[in-house]
Motif scaffolding. Structure first.
Motif, PDB file in Angstrom:
ATOM      1  N   SER A 113      -6.296  59.319 103.166  1.00 48.68           N
ATOM      2  CA  SER A 113      -6.796  58.707 101.926  1.00 48.68           C
ATOM      3  C   SER A 113      -8.305  58.851 101.820  1.00 48.68           C
ATOM      4  O   SER A 113      -8.838  59.169 100.758  1.00 48.68           O
ATOM      5  CB  SER A 113      -6.459  57.214 101.888  1.00 48.68           C
ATOM      6  OG  SER A 113      -5.091  57.031 101.692  1.00 48.68           O
ATOM      7  N   ASN A 116      -9.238  62.411 101.107  1.00 45.34           N
ATOM      8  CA  ASN A 116      -8.981  62.699  99.691  1.00 45.34           C
ATOM      9  C   ASN A 116     -10.019  62.049  98.799  1.00 45.34           C
ATOM     10  O   ASN A 116     -10.328  62.551  97.725  1.00 45.34           O
ATOM     11  CB  ASN A 116      -7.596  62.193  99.275  1.00 45.34           C
ATOM     12  CG  ASN A 116      -6.481  62.987  99.929  1.00 45.34           C
ATOM     13  OD1 ASN A 116      -6.724  64.091 100.413  1.00 45.34           O
ATOM     14  ND2 ASN A 116      -5.288  62.428  99.959  1.00 45.34           N
ATOM     15  N   ALA A 117     -10.541  60.922  99.254  1.00 41.46           N
ATOM     16  CA  ALA A 117     -11.567  60.227  98.471  1.00 41.46           C
ATOM     17  C   ALA A 117     -12.931  60.870  98.694  1.00 41.46           C
ATOM     18  O   ALA A 117     -13.940  60.379  98.202  1.00 41.46           O
ATOM     19  CB  ALA A 117     -11.603  58.750  98.842  1.00 41.46           C
ATOM     20  N   GLN A 118     -12.949  61.980  99.458  1.00 38.25           N
ATOM     21  CA  GLN A 118     -14.171  62.774  99.655  1.00 38.25           C
ATOM     22  C   GLN A 118     -15.305  62.008 100.346  1.00 38.25           C
ATOM     23  O   GLN A 118     -16.469  62.156  99.987  1.00 38.25           O
ATOM     24  CB  GLN A 118     -14.682  63.301  98.293  1.00 38.25           C
ATOM     25  CG  GLN A 118     -13.656  64.078  97.495  1.00 38.25           C
ATOM     26  CD  GLN A 118     -13.332  65.433  98.126  1.00 38.25           C
ATOM     27  OE1 GLN A 118     -14.212  66.196  98.461  1.00 38.25           O
ATOM     28  NE2 GLN A 118     -12.049  65.691  98.330  1.00 38.25           N
TER      29      GLN A 118
ATOM     30  N   LYS B  52      -7.923  68.706  97.213  1.00 42.43           N
ATOM     31  CA  LYS B  52      -7.189  67.559  96.688  1.00 42.43           C
ATOM     32  C   LYS B  52      -7.946  66.877  95.558  1.00 42.43           C
ATOM     33  O   LYS B  52      -7.359  66.262  94.684  1.00 42.43           O
ATOM     34  CB  LYS B  52      -6.970  66.542  97.816  1.00 42.43           C
ATOM     35  CG  LYS B  52      -6.030  67.066  98.893  1.00 42.43           C
ATOM     36  CD  LYS B  52      -4.770  66.227  98.965  1.00 42.43           C
ATOM     37  CE  LYS B  52      -3.793  66.801  99.966  1.00 42.43           C
ATOM     38  NZ  LYS B  52      -3.746  66.047 101.201  1.00 42.43           N
ATOM     39  N   LEU B  53      -9.280  66.965  95.641  1.00 44.25           N
ATOM     40  CA  LEU B  53     -10.064  66.345  94.581  1.00 44.25           C
ATOM     41  C   LEU B  53      -9.771  67.035  93.254  1.00 44.25           C
ATOM     42  O   LEU B  53      -9.473  66.391  92.253  1.00 44.25           O
ATOM     43  CB  LEU B  53     -11.551  66.419  94.923  1.00 44.25           C
ATOM     44  CG  LEU B  53     -12.495  65.818  93.881  1.00 44.25           C
ATOM     45  CD1 LEU B  53     -12.155  64.355  93.606  1.00 44.25           C
ATOM     46  CD2 LEU B  53     -13.933  65.930  94.355  1.00 44.25           C
ATOM     47  N   SER B  62      -4.041  59.807  92.748  1.00 43.68           N
ATOM     48  CA  SER B  62      -4.517  59.974  94.120  1.00 43.68           C
ATOM     49  C   SER B  62      -3.692  59.141  95.091  1.00 43.68           C
ATOM     50  O   SER B  62      -3.783  59.313  96.283  1.00 43.68           O
ATOM     51  CB  SER B  62      -5.970  59.518  94.219  1.00 43.68           C
ATOM     52  OG  SER B  62      -6.050  58.110  94.021  1.00 43.68           O
ATOM     53  N   TYR B  63      -2.900  58.221  94.531  1.00 45.42           N
ATOM     54  CA  TYR B  63      -2.160  57.254  95.342  1.00 45.42           C
ATOM     55  C   TYR B  63      -3.077  56.393  96.211  1.00 45.42           C
ATOM     56  O   TYR B  63      -2.654  55.838  97.214  1.00 45.42           O
ATOM     57  CB  TYR B  63      -1.050  57.923  96.159  1.00 45.42           C
ATOM     58  CG  TYR B  63       0.126  58.240  95.267  1.00 45.42           C
ATOM     59  CD1 TYR B  63       1.071  57.263  94.970  1.00 45.42           C
ATOM     60  CD2 TYR B  63       0.247  59.479  94.662  1.00 45.42           C
ATOM     61  CE1 TYR B  63       2.124  57.518  94.102  1.00 45.42           C
ATOM     62  CE2 TYR B  63       1.286  59.747  93.789  1.00 45.42           C
ATOM     63  CZ  TYR B  63       2.229  58.762  93.518  1.00 45.42           C
ATOM     64  OH  TYR B  63       3.249  59.013  92.656  1.00 45.42           O
ATOM     65  N   ASN B  64      -4.341  56.295  95.827  1.00 46.74           N
ATOM     66  CA  ASN B  64      -5.246  55.319  96.429  1.00 46.74           C
ATOM     67  C   ASN B  64      -5.498  54.219  95.411  1.00 46.74           C
ATOM     68  O   ASN B  64      -5.710  54.496  94.234  1.00 46.74           O
ATOM     69  CB  ASN B  64      -6.600  55.964  96.776  1.00 46.74           C
ATOM     70  CG  ASN B  64      -6.539  56.782  98.044  1.00 46.74           C
ATOM     71  OD1 ASN B  64      -5.668  56.577  98.882  1.00 46.74           O
ATOM     72  ND2 ASN B  64      -7.485  57.700  98.189  1.00 46.74           N
ATOM     73  N   HIS B  94      -2.015  53.847  99.076  1.00 46.79           N
ATOM     74  CA  HIS B  94      -2.923  53.387 100.108  1.00 46.79           C
ATOM     75  C   HIS B  94      -3.970  52.475  99.488  1.00 46.79           C
ATOM     76  O   HIS B  94      -4.348  52.645  98.336  1.00 46.79           O
ATOM     77  CB  HIS B  94      -3.586  54.570 100.818  1.00 46.79           C
ATOM     78  CG  HIS B  94      -3.009  54.768 102.162  1.00 46.79           C
ATOM     79  ND1 HIS B  94      -1.847  55.460 102.376  1.00 46.79           N
ATOM     80  CD2 HIS B  94      -3.391  54.294 103.381  1.00 46.79           C
ATOM     81  CE1 HIS B  94      -1.551  55.433 103.652  1.00 46.79           C
ATOM     82  NE2 HIS B  94      -2.470  54.727 104.287  1.00 46.79           N
ATOM     83  N   ILE B  96      -7.765  50.905  99.589  1.00 48.89           N
ATOM     84  CA  ILE B  96      -9.115  50.977 100.134  1.00 48.89           C
ATOM     85  C   ILE B  96      -9.937  49.828  99.568  1.00 48.89           C
ATOM     86  O   ILE B  96      -9.797  49.446  98.415  1.00 48.89           O
ATOM     87  CB  ILE B  96      -9.785  52.353  99.920  1.00 48.89           C
ATOM     88  CG1 ILE B  96      -9.909  52.733  98.463  1.00 48.89           C
ATOM     89  CG2 ILE B  96      -9.004  53.437 100.629  1.00 48.89           C
ATOM     90  CD1 ILE B  96     -10.474  54.141  98.277  1.00 48.89           C
ATOM     91  N   ASN B 116     -15.185  57.289  91.647  1.00 45.83           N
ATOM     92  CA  ASN B 116     -15.478  58.618  92.193  1.00 45.83           C
ATOM     93  C   ASN B 116     -14.437  59.024  93.224  1.00 45.83           C
ATOM     94  O   ASN B 116     -14.160  60.209  93.391  1.00 45.83           O
ATOM     95  CB  ASN B 116     -16.862  58.637  92.849  1.00 45.83           C
ATOM     96  CG  ASN B 116     -17.963  58.499  91.819  1.00 45.83           C
ATOM     97  OD1 ASN B 116     -17.733  58.706  90.630  1.00 45.83           O
ATOM     98  ND2 ASN B 116     -19.148  58.134  92.265  1.00 45.83           N
ATOM     99  N   ALA B 117     -13.891  58.035  93.914  1.00 45.63           N
ATOM    100  CA  ALA B 117     -12.857  58.320  94.907  1.00 45.63           C
ATOM    101  C   ALA B 117     -11.500  58.526  94.229  1.00 45.63           C
ATOM    102  O   ALA B 117     -10.496  58.688  94.896  1.00 45.63           O
ATOM    103  CB  ALA B 117     -12.785  57.197  95.934  1.00 45.63           C
ATOM    104  N   GLN B 118     -11.503  58.500  92.891  1.00 45.37           N
ATOM    105  CA  GLN B 118     -10.298  58.814  92.110  1.00 45.37           C
ATOM    106  C   GLN B 118      -9.145  57.840  92.347  1.00 45.37           C
ATOM    107  O   GLN B 118      -7.984  58.258  92.415  1.00 45.37           O
ATOM    108  CB  GLN B 118      -9.827  60.250  92.424  1.00 45.37           C
ATOM    109  CG  GLN B 118     -10.879  61.307  92.241  1.00 45.37           C
ATOM    110  CD  GLN B 118     -11.222  61.517  90.772  1.00 45.37           C
ATOM    111  OE1 GLN B 118     -10.341  61.697  89.939  1.00 45.37           O
ATOM    112  NE2 GLN B 118     -12.491  61.437  90.434  1.00 45.37           N
TER     113      GLN B 118
END
Lengths: 343, 343
Positions: A113, A116-118, B52-53, B62-64, B94, B96, B116-118
């Motif tokens: 995760s 993917n969130a860079q 992935k971005l 993003s499933y975040n 997930h 965060i 930004n983390a999408q």
């Protein structure tokens, strides 16, 4: 409301060029540290919002740093995170946090995760002792994303870490229990594939041997860092024919469980059994029967971890250096183990 | 190390164009199933990692899920997060986490970082009462990213929320203090531009009025949810000519500060002054002098918040519905306020 602030507004205010502002905001190494900090501070004051996504796509930097911990609801990990934030926010980074609840699949999921969130780096305290065999983790190591362990680490080539001297912390706590006259000291251990628990066990064992006491492996039990697990494990110890006269726990939470179970058995603390924990969680101090514990300077640990990250992220082009920072623990003696009055 | 594999490497190996590789990897229907499978298999063999971005930008998922809280080191917020995780992990999401430390610039920074983390949604407990005037926040509302408030909310059109009935929690606590014989009940309030603190204040006030006691505004002081602030504020109350005989605090942390200050003044709890807090933090139960508090079912609150998110994210194409879920609080009576023995 006002119109949106641009780099030109910041440049005008500071009487420098927009290009300099842009370079400073993008951590271009041609800009002096002083200018960079001035620009970032001014941008914040003016409520300038960078288009971070566009920036991330261009520079490969997101200014997000991921932190992975087993749990957030312990003062220890929360304090480490505070230390990390205190160090990273002034440098323009943001901290995003994931917890694993000691589950391997969540740990791996969290790593994915965050990638993917860079994020620009991952600072983590590991849950899974076999982490290095996992494909996602191997993948992370191959990337150029700085990875730093704190507290719970594995020795992995190229990965820096910040820890405390767990051996010494455990040795000191055990020596203290011996000084109180305890002769059969049990140890509530935890997964010893994790270095912190292995070293606490070794420190405990060495103190017993150095003091000429008998080392009895049956008094060492692996359990999980939870109050209820501490109770269950202590029950096993108390039901022994020759029960221990002290318990040194590798966790404050299991120490708390031990105390509850000892009381439930009608035994007195510290007169019948002394108890010491590890981590110096605030409840150990506030309890009616305060608990002896080992302080690990978590805020300092967080700050140092962040500093190691900043060094690595700013040196990514150079040869990768590996840094092992080790802090010194401090024993906090309280009621749960103080049989002999001092003074 | 090895250099990063690109679609050009895959194209070269298969002797097809990069455009074909790209289409195959992105499930373009113009590509035959056989080619698609060949490209995907080859990409895997070559350890190709899709950006992935870029992928997230296109598919929009993003499933975040981002969670923003004032602080992680309170059992209340940690429990809400656990509830959210318990509900979302089985659905493949997930979680965060970001904390604001009640700082406006961090709250806005966190929103930006998560966008930004999408992330696919933001679940938050707000710190800044003026949030809706902020450009970044307005921006968030305009996007199609589900936003759900829990606990600390603002009434904003189109934004769902999960809260408890703070008015009732405060009313019940104050009524309990009155039942104990208290007549001059002070209130440690907090920023009342935040609804939770406004409603606790209103519940407290109403209980006083309903019982025919005099409502004295000078006994209401706004402070911050920190132990030290609780001490400072309580000092002001104790130095009054006609000091209060009870303190109802909108936070357990300020209640703890109040207790420390009252003890430092040589006054007895509950005989001279009764104290009640809010949130039912575990320390209120474990203290030598256990603290009366209001339980807010945080795990349930987290679960419900996640459920509202799932409904919204699965219905994003339909007309946006706004949901307000309100839980019922429970008063936990403990030593700090129990003047009269109940059997």
């Amino acid at each position: 409301m006002g119109k949106k602030i641009t780099i030109y507004d910041i440049a005008k205010k500071l009487d420098i060029t927009a290009a300099t502002v842009s370079r400073a905001l993008n951590n271009n190494t041609k800009i002096s540290e002083a200018t960079r900090e001035l620009v970032i501070r001014t941008a914040k004051e003016m409520n300038y919002e960078q288009n971070k996504l566009a920036q991330a796509l261009k520079s490969g930097k997101s200014y997000n740093v991921g932190v992975i911990v087993p749990r957030i609801d312990s003062n220890f990990f929360a304090s480490i995170i505070r230390g990390i934030e205190e160090e990273l926010y002034p440098k323009g980074y943001h901290v995003i946090i994931c917890q694993t609840h000691d589950q391997e699949y969540l740990e791996i999921g969290n790593i994915n995760s965050l990638l993917n969130a860079q994020v620009d780096g991952i600072l983590m305290s590991i849950s899974n002792a076999n982490l290095e065999n996992n494909e996602s983790f191997k993948n992370l190591l191959k990337k150029n994303v700085p990875l730093i362990f704190f507290d719970r680490k594995k020795d992995i080539k190229g990965v820096s870490s910040v820890t405390i001297d767990d051996f010494k912390g455990a040795y000191d706590a055990t020596q203290h229990l011996i000084n109180q006259g305890c002769k059969r000291i049990a140890h509530l251990s935890n997964d010893r594939k994790l270095l912190i628990f292995k070293n606490r066990y070794l420190g405990y064992k060495q103190a017993i041997i150095d003091n000429g006491l008998e080392f009895d492996e049956s008094l060492v039990i692996e359990t999980q860092s939870k109050v209820l697990e501490g109770r269950k494990t202590t029950k096993i110890l108390l039901d022994m024919e020759n029960r221990p006269d002290a318990i040194f726990s590798s966790s404050d939470f299991t120490a708390l469980g031990a105390i509850e179970e000892i009381k439930a058995h009608g035994l007195r603390i510290p007169e019948d059994i002394c108890v010491a924990g590890f981590a110096n969680e605030p409840f150990t101090k506030f309890m009616e029967l305060s608990i002896t514990s080992v302080d690990q300077s978590p805020i300092e640990m967080g700050r140092l971890t962040a500093q190691v990250f900043l060094e690595e992220v700013n040196n990514s082009k150079k040869i990768k250096s590996e840094k092992q920072v080790v802090l010194t623990p401090e024993l906090m003696i309280r009621k749960s183990s103080q049989k002999l009055k001092i003074d």
